[in-house]
Scaffold this active site. Sequence first.
Site, PDB file in Angstrom:
ATOM      1  N   GLU A   1     -96.106 -35.587 -25.458  1.00 20.26           N
ATOM      2  CA  GLU A   1     -95.283 -34.556 -26.073  1.00 20.26           C
ATOM      3  C   GLU A   1     -94.598 -33.821 -24.937  1.00 20.26           C
ATOM      4  O   GLU A   1     -95.081 -33.839 -23.815  1.00 20.26           O
ATOM      5  CB  GLU A   1     -96.148 -33.588 -26.879  1.00 20.26           C
TER       6      GLU A   1
ATOM      7  N   SER B   1     -94.143 -23.206  -9.878  1.00 25.00           N
ATOM      8  CA  SER B   1     -94.509 -24.435 -10.599  1.00 25.00           C
ATOM      9  C   SER B   1     -93.392 -25.462 -10.692  1.00 25.00           C
ATOM     10  O   SER B   1     -93.654 -26.653 -10.845  1.00 25.00           O
ATOM     11  CB  SER B   1     -95.007 -24.078 -11.989  1.00 25.00           C
TER      12      SER B   1
ATOM     13  N   LYS C   1     -96.208 -31.030 -13.001  1.00 26.80           N
ATOM     14  CA  LYS C   1     -96.663 -31.938 -14.060  1.00 26.80           C
ATOM     15  C   LYS C   1     -97.079 -33.320 -13.539  1.00 26.80           C
ATOM     16  O   LYS C   1     -97.959 -33.958 -14.095  1.00 26.80           O
ATOM     17  CB  LYS C   1     -95.553 -32.113 -15.116  1.00 26.80           C
TER      18      LYS C   1
HETATM   19  C1  LIG Z   1     -94.425 -27.072 -18.171  1.00 24.39           C
HETATM   20  C2  LIG Z   1     -94.159 -26.071 -17.171  1.00 24.39           C
HETATM   21  C3  LIG Z   1     -94.877 -24.867 -17.132  1.00 24.39           C
HETATM   22  C4  LIG Z   1     -95.886 -24.457 -18.159  1.00 24.39           C
HETATM   23  O1  LIG Z   1     -96.989 -25.292 -18.283  1.00 24.39           O
HETATM   24  P1  LIG Z   1     -98.428 -24.916 -17.734  1.00 24.39           P
HETATM   25  O2  LIG Z   1     -99.301 -25.952 -18.347  1.00 24.39           O
HETATM   26  O3  LIG Z   1     -98.749 -23.536 -18.215  1.00 24.39           O
HETATM   27  O4  LIG Z   1     -98.382 -24.995 -16.270  1.00 24.39           O
HETATM   28  C5  LIG Z   1     -94.616 -23.993 -16.098  1.00 24.39           C
HETATM   29  N1  LIG Z   1     -93.670 -24.259 -15.173  1.00 24.39           N
HETATM   30  C6  LIG Z   1     -92.956 -25.395 -15.195  1.00 24.39           C
HETATM   31  C7  LIG Z   1     -91.932 -25.617 -14.132  1.00 24.39           C
HETATM   32  C8  LIG Z   1     -93.172 -26.338 -16.189  1.00 24.39           C
HETATM   33  O5  LIG Z   1     -92.445 -27.452 -16.192  1.00 24.39           O
END
Ligand SMILES: *Cc1c(COP(=O)(O)O)cnc(C)c1O
Length: 391
Positions: A110, A377, A88
């Site tokens: 948000e 992610s 993020k």
């Molecule tokens: C917010 C989040 C996601 C999902 O958001 P995307 O916009 O689809 O990437 C995935 N993994 C983590 C660790 C997150 O914090």
Amino acid sequence: MLPNKRGYFGDFGGKFVPETLMAALNQLELEYKKAKKDKKFRVELNYYLREYAGRPTILYPARNLSQVIGRGKIYLKREDLLHTGAHKINNTLGQVLLAKRMKKSRIIAETGAGQHGVATATVAAMFGLKCEVYMGSEDIQRQRLNVIRMKLLGAKVVPVETGSKTLKDATTQAIRDWVTNVKDTHYIIGSVVGPHPYPAMVRDFQSVIGKEARQQILKLEGRLPDYLVACVGGGSNSIGIFYPFFNDKKVKFIGIEAAGTALKEGKHAATLVKGHTGILHGTKSDLLQDKFGQVDIAHSIAAGLDYPGVGPEHSYYKKIGRAQYFAVTDKQAMEGFKLLSQVEGIIPALEPSHAIYYLKILKNRLKKNSIVILCLSGRGDKDVDIVSKLI
Ligand SMILES: *Cc1c(COP(=O)(O)O)cnc(C)c1O
């Protein structure tokens, strides 16, 4: 190059917002266009990505995981190692620099998992901007640690009690705030959703993931990967890794959504797998809706996937067959979570745990030498509460 001038990826995207926001969106679009061409902006953003967020992230050859899966060579793009613990921050750094250019003194956001809220509160703190984060009260319960983090960083967390009390409702409230305070406020959207130019802009900021991964795999393997696998909530980490490979037609894209407890109404968040085209939060895309067209409640064990919409570029990729989308249940995600923790010593967030589990299914399509890059992610610290209750 997509989107087109009106913000469309094929049939999807656009700007479905009240008149009062049109001026703000146009200003943002113009400023972003200028910033993209401005060498100073790019140098500054790269500086913060490198020195503050910790880029480039490692492309890790997960040998143990590959062995357990039994076929193919799996690499993990380690976005979990970034400052604040997820991808993020790539986007919030880009947008806060834009807010500064536009001379906005207040930031709103948000958040679902709390990761975007933390990433926003973090950059607001560093750049000395006022910050308010809208969060569903259900998510506040589930992500206690991130709420404390945001407060420590000096942000105000505004609980949202409407609807399902999750990300969808928090987003609606944030848009309402923006309509009222648009003059001094920039709204940092956390994924590739919302009205144009957000889907394209957030994609561009997250594309650093794929750009790095492309260079890294060429250096390590001398060739491009066969598969890219990523989890899809709003769709930003997945588009971020996919997009720089768009023209590499042999690289297959696989997006993994949340099947929750079942692929039945109100029990999952598999928007691309089960949804229909509609309009939500200013954009035309796939979304979960009931037979009357009302937006359905989404469910996933992973708060970051718990959203009934998805970025319009994904709907487009699905329609043209550039990417494939599948869904993985809460239970299976827990298995993925345990697997990576135990064989690699890496505790993943529950969101990418969905993608990790899917490797077991992907195995049937792999050859011995297939190369797979999975976008890890985020890290799992935020989820240990939930997971420990379930084990
Ligand atoms: C917010 C989040 C996601 C999902 O958001 P995307 O916009 O689809 O990437 C995935 N993994 C983590 C660790 C997150 O914090």
